[in-house]
Design a protein around this motif. Sequence first.
Motif, PDB file in Angstrom:
ATOM      1  N   GLN A   1       0.821  -1.226   0.000  1.00 46.37           N
ATOM      2  CA  GLN A   1       0.000   0.000   0.000  1.00 46.37           C
ATOM      3  C   GLN A   1       0.848   1.266   0.000  1.00 46.37           C
ATOM      4  N   ILE A   2       2.176   1.131   0.008  1.00 44.97           N
ATOM      5  CA  ILE A   2       3.052   2.302   0.050  1.00 44.97           C
ATOM      6  C   ILE A   2       2.734   3.250  -1.110  1.00 44.97           C
ATOM      7  N   GLY A   3       2.601   4.526  -0.776  1.00 48.60           N
ATOM      8  CA  GLY A   3       2.284   5.533  -1.781  1.00 48.60           C
ATOM      9  C   GLY A   3       0.819   5.915  -1.827  1.00 48.60           C
ATOM     10  N   LYS A   4      -0.052   5.124  -1.187  1.00 45.16           N
ATOM     11  CA  LYS A   4      -1.482   5.455  -1.177  1.00 45.16           C
ATOM     12  C   LYS A   4      -1.758   6.533  -0.139  1.00 45.16           C
TER      13      LYS A   4
ATOM     14  N   TRP B   1      -8.542  10.052   6.855  1.00 43.85           N
ATOM     15  CA  TRP B   1      -9.055   9.665   8.169  1.00 43.85           C
ATOM     16  C   TRP B   1     -10.331   8.856   7.991  1.00 43.85           C
ATOM     17  N   GLY B   2     -10.449   7.791   8.813  1.00 39.24           N
ATOM     18  CA  GLY B   2     -11.616   6.926   8.755  1.00 39.24           C
ATOM     19  C   GLY B   2     -11.578   5.890   7.650  1.00 39.24           C
ATOM     20  N   ALA B   3     -10.524   5.888   6.827  1.00 39.09           N
ATOM     21  CA  ALA B   3     -10.476   4.990   5.669  1.00 39.09           C
ATOM     22  C   ALA B   3      -9.732   3.704   5.989  1.00 39.09           C
ATOM     23  N   GLU B   4     -10.188   2.611   5.408  1.00 46.72           N
ATOM     24  CA  GLU B   4      -9.525   1.313   5.563  1.00 46.72           C
ATOM     25  C   GLU B   4      -9.372   0.612   4.227  1.00 46.72           C
ATOM     26  N   GLY B   5      -9.033   1.387   3.206  1.00 47.17           N
ATOM     27  CA  GLY B   5      -8.729   0.829   1.903  1.00 47.17           C
ATOM     28  C   GLY B   5      -9.953   0.764   1.009  1.00 47.17           C
TER      29      GLY B   5
ATOM     30  N   SER C   1      -4.758   3.000  11.647  1.00 48.44           N
ATOM     31  CA  SER C   1      -5.283   1.718  12.108  1.00 48.44           C
ATOM     32  C   SER C   1      -6.067   0.998  11.019  1.00 48.44           C
ATOM     33  N   GLY C   2      -6.561   1.761  10.039  1.00 45.54           N
ATOM     34  CA  GLY C   2      -7.192   1.116   8.888  1.00 45.54           C
ATOM     35  C   GLY C   2      -6.191   0.272   8.131  1.00 45.54           C
ATOM     36  N   LEU C   3      -4.955   0.781   8.020  1.00 51.18           N
ATOM     37  CA  LEU C   3      -3.893   0.034   7.333  1.00 51.18           C
ATOM     38  C   LEU C   3      -3.540  -1.231   8.098  1.00 51.18           C
TER      39      LEU C   3
END
Length: 370
Positions: free
Chosen positions: A268-271, A275-279, A286-288
């Motif tokens: 996921q590096i570079g994405k 806030w509040g997002a999990e992909g 913490s989504g990551l």
Amino acid sequence: MGSGVRSATTAAMALACAAVILSAPGVAYAAPTPTPAPAPSTAPTTDPDLTPAPGATPVSNEQLEAVREDLDTLYHDAAVATDAYNLAEERTEQQSTQIVGLAREIVEGKARLDKLKERTGAAARAQYRGGGLPDEARLVLSDDPQDFLEGAGRARQGAQATKGLLAEMRRTQQDLEQYARDAAAQWKKLEANREARAKAKKKVKEQIAAAEKLESALQKEERKRLAKLEQQAARRAQTTWLDSGVLDDISRKASARGKKAVEYATAQIGKPYEWGAEGPKTFDCSGLTSQAWAAAGQGIPRTSQEQWKQLDRVAVEAMRPGDLIIYNSDASHVAMYLGDGAMVHAPRPGRTVTIAGAGSMPILGVVRPG
């Protein structure tokens, strides 16, 4: 494993030992544990990148350092509010699911109660057709005592069955009343968490807006100098952490799931941070980490604070790739350890998922999902 994931993981391990890790952009800027680093020096520097440009009224390095500290505070508060939002969101979903389950139980319970009432009514009607006479009277009126005895036995069985039906009706009615009370309680919690989520959302937006306003007031050249100060602060913190000898005892390899989690996180590096997002396109910290471990087949809590509360804790010296490093005294940030003193994380608004020094922020502790 795809070639992209393999190359990302290999790069993570290689970069950990390189100087680029020590100055990776996008990291937080406080001192690490176990021994906090001294406060960043505000003394004038000879670094040409930090020398104010001629012409316009210069912003001193001391002023930029104050801006950096203010930004740290604003983004930290935004991270705390984001955790509160994520937790309220998670609990809202859980309570909604529970309410749906209770509603289903109530519907099924009412259907069961209707059937019991129908059966009890049928038994009552049968008794009515029998005249409702006591056994002694039916014995006197009976022409055949044997027929009476057999009938009396059947009547007793019917009476016991009816008694059982009535008891089951009472239990079903009590269950329905309890389901209704539980549903009402869950509705109250649901509304409370909706309010908490709304307040947290407002707080996040306010803090991020304030930080963006603060940064936008700087000239382009000043923003470059500010970024340089950020890198220097991160480098100092990471160097202090490494100099403490904390890596001397860290030689453990990742578990099978830990490797999968690392592969997901580094892919996921570079994405962008959101806030509040999990992909899958954007992440918060913490989504990551939660999605990385979900990809590895291990569900973990959604927020950094709940990860700290619920997951097994390990000593910093015992951490291995895939473990989660919890930062700040309020557990407001989390990253994934890669090995060799490096971690991967989603830093803050305006930044992307990146590799940084594991000691570039104050470590609260380490947890191991599996």
